[in-house]
Design a protein around this motif. Sequence first.
Motif, PDB file in Angstrom:
ATOM      1  N   ALA A  21      -2.068  16.760  -3.248  1.00 36.75           N
ATOM      2  CA  ALA A  21      -3.314  17.524  -3.266  1.00 36.75           C
ATOM      3  C   ALA A  21      -3.808  17.581  -4.700  1.00 36.75           C
ATOM      4  CB  ALA A  21      -3.083  18.925  -2.730  1.00 36.75           C
ATOM      5  N   HIS A  22      -5.010  17.147  -4.893  1.00 43.18           N
ATOM      6  CA  HIS A  22      -5.611  17.162  -6.224  1.00 43.18           C
ATOM      7  C   HIS A  22      -6.386  18.458  -6.417  1.00 43.18           C
ATOM      8  CE1 HIS A  22      -4.512  12.998  -6.853  1.00 43.18           C
ATOM      9  NE2 HIS A  22      -4.922  12.755  -5.630  1.00 43.18           N
ATOM     10  N   GLN A  23      -6.554  18.851  -7.674  1.00 46.28           N
ATOM     11  CA  GLN A  23      -7.258  20.092  -7.996  1.00 46.28           C
ATOM     12  C   GLN A  23      -8.639  20.151  -7.349  1.00 46.28           C
ATOM     13  OE1 GLN A  23      -6.141  22.692  -9.589  1.00 46.28           O
ATOM     14  NE2 GLN A  23      -4.229  21.882 -10.360  1.00 46.28           N
ATOM     15  N   ASP A  24      -9.357  19.043  -7.419  1.00 48.10           N
ATOM     16  CA  ASP A  24     -10.704  19.015  -6.851  1.00 48.10           C
ATOM     17  C   ASP A  24     -10.670  19.215  -5.344  1.00 48.10           C
ATOM     18  OD1 ASP A  24     -11.681  18.606  -9.364  1.00 48.10           O
ATOM     19  OD2 ASP A  24     -11.899  16.438  -9.138  1.00 48.10           O
ATOM     20  N   ASP A  25      -9.648  18.651  -4.685  1.00 47.97           N
ATOM     21  CA  ASP A  25      -9.523  18.805  -3.236  1.00 47.97           C
ATOM     22  C   ASP A  25      -9.260  20.259  -2.873  1.00 47.97           C
ATOM     23  OD1 ASP A  25      -9.834  16.068  -3.027  1.00 47.97           O
ATOM     24  OD2 ASP A  25      -7.671  15.684  -2.954  1.00 47.97           O
ATOM     25  N   LEU A  26      -8.355  20.897  -3.611  1.00 52.59           N
ATOM     26  CA  LEU A  26      -8.061  22.306  -3.346  1.00 52.59           C
ATOM     27  C   LEU A  26      -9.305  23.163  -3.536  1.00 52.59           C
ATOM     28  CD1 LEU A  26      -4.620  22.729  -5.148  1.00 52.59           C
ATOM     29  CD2 LEU A  26      -5.042  22.491  -2.707  1.00 52.59           C
ATOM     30  N   GLY A  30     -11.171  25.340  -0.603  1.00 52.00           N
ATOM     31  CA  GLY A  30     -11.346  26.778  -0.830  1.00 52.00           C
ATOM     32  C   GLY A  30     -12.806  27.181  -0.816  1.00 52.00           C
ATOM     33  N   HIS A  31     -13.658  26.345  -1.405  1.00 46.49           N
ATOM     34  CA  HIS A  31     -15.096  26.631  -1.429  1.00 46.49           C
ATOM     35  C   HIS A  31     -15.674  26.591  -0.020  1.00 46.49           C
ATOM     36  CE1 HIS A  31     -19.204  26.860  -2.795  1.00 46.49           C
ATOM     37  NE2 HIS A  31     -19.483  25.763  -2.098  1.00 46.49           N
ATOM     38  N   GLU A  32     -15.274  25.617   0.774  1.00 46.53           N
ATOM     39  CA  GLU A  32     -15.780  25.523   2.155  1.00 46.53           C
ATOM     40  C   GLU A  32     -15.343  26.726   2.985  1.00 46.53           C
ATOM     41  OE1 GLU A  32     -18.023  23.451   3.510  1.00 46.53           O
ATOM     42  OE2 GLU A  32     -18.239  22.672   1.482  1.00 46.53           O
ATOM     43  N   ALA A  33     -14.125  27.198   2.768  1.00 52.06           N
ATOM     44  CA  ALA A  33     -13.666  28.402   3.480  1.00 52.06           C
ATOM     45  C   ALA A  33     -14.507  29.608   3.065  1.00 52.06           C
ATOM     46  CB  ALA A  33     -12.183  28.652   3.192  1.00 52.06           C
ATOM     47  N   TYR A  34     -14.843  29.687   1.780  1.00 51.59           N
ATOM     48  CA  TYR A  34     -15.689  30.768   1.276  1.00 51.59           C
ATOM     49  C   TYR A  34     -17.086  30.692   1.890  1.00 51.59           C
ATOM     50  CZ  TYR A  34     -18.411  33.540  -2.024  1.00 51.59           C
ATOM     51  OH  TYR A  34     -19.258  34.459  -2.589  1.00 51.59           O
ATOM     52  N   VAL A  35     -17.640  29.481   1.948  1.00 53.33           N
ATOM     53  CA  VAL A  35     -18.978  29.287   2.521  1.00 53.33           C
ATOM     54  C   VAL A  35     -18.974  29.648   4.010  1.00 53.33           C
ATOM     55  CG1 VAL A  35     -20.692  27.517   3.104  1.00 53.33           C
ATOM     56  CG2 VAL A  35     -19.712  27.589   0.820  1.00 53.33           C
ATOM     57  N   GLN A  86     -10.791  36.845   8.440  1.00 51.03           N
ATOM     58  CA  GLN A  86      -9.581  37.031   7.652  1.00 51.03           C
ATOM     59  C   GLN A  86      -8.939  35.691   7.303  1.00 51.03           C
ATOM     60  OE1 GLN A  86      -7.167  39.621  10.041  1.00 51.03           O
ATOM     61  NE2 GLN A  86      -8.155  41.474   9.282  1.00 51.03           N
ATOM     62  N   ALA A  87      -8.930  34.760   8.252  1.00 49.62           N
ATOM     63  CA  ALA A  87      -8.342  33.443   7.998  1.00 49.62           C
ATOM     64  C   ALA A  87      -9.120  32.709   6.911  1.00 49.62           C
ATOM     65  CB  ALA A  87      -8.305  32.619   9.287  1.00 49.62           C
ATOM     66  N   LEU A  95      -6.123  29.179  -1.875  1.00 55.17           N
ATOM     67  CA  LEU A  95      -6.395  27.941  -2.597  1.00 55.17           C
ATOM     68  C   LEU A  95      -6.918  28.214  -4.001  1.00 55.17           C
ATOM     69  CD1 LEU A  95      -7.729  25.643   0.234  1.00 55.17           C
ATOM     70  CD2 LEU A  95      -5.492  25.647  -0.848  1.00 55.17           C
ATOM     71  N   ASP A  96      -7.680  29.289  -4.173  1.00 47.33           N
ATOM     72  CA  ASP A  96      -8.102  29.671  -5.525  1.00 47.33           C
ATOM     73  C   ASP A  96      -6.875  30.000  -6.376  1.00 47.33           C
ATOM     74  OD1 ASP A  96     -10.753  29.314  -4.967  1.00 47.33           O
ATOM     75  OD2 ASP A  96     -11.191  31.447  -4.692  1.00 47.33           O
ATOM     76  N   HIS A  97      -5.938  30.748  -5.789  1.00 42.83           N
ATOM     77  CA  HIS A  97      -4.711  31.108  -6.505  1.00 42.83           C
ATOM     78  C   HIS A  97      -3.889  29.858  -6.810  1.00 42.83           C
ATOM     79  CE1 HIS A  97      -1.036  33.128  -7.634  1.00 42.83           C
ATOM     80  NE2 HIS A  97      -0.394  32.402  -6.744  1.00 42.83           N
TER      81      HIS A  97
END
Length: 131
Positions: A21-26, A30-35, A86-87, A95-97
């Motif tokens: 897993a690359h940083q950009d992928d994580l 994480g961004h898509e989950a936030y959106v 919640q998920a 993923l941010d962490h």
Amino acid sequence: MAWNEWNELKSAPAPRADLIAHQDDLGAVGHEAYVLHGALLRHADVAARDHSARTAAALRRHHFAMGAALETTADVWTSQLRSLLQACAHISNHLDHTKAAHARDDAKIRTAIRGVAAPEVPVSRLSAYFK
């Protein structure tokens, strides 16, 4: 498949698949989950739960069986929506962490390698040893 073929497959070593897993992928996941979390809050119409509860109560008062069914549907919808929210929040936060933890680890490794391979000593101090 014959029995002996099955035994051969069972005894053969399983192919190894490494997870990378690359940083950009994580960050992207994480961004898509936030959106998705934000979109659910905007479009899932959480306020409709109160309206559905009032409607269900009115139907029950008028002895419609649909009142209980509507109340159950609204309860299940609300429960499932909260679980999904919640998920999404959990995925985004995790993923941010993870991304931040990996960045800290990378910085420690860079510092350790830099300290061993090429210490950051000014040239003027080095030249003092050769005079």
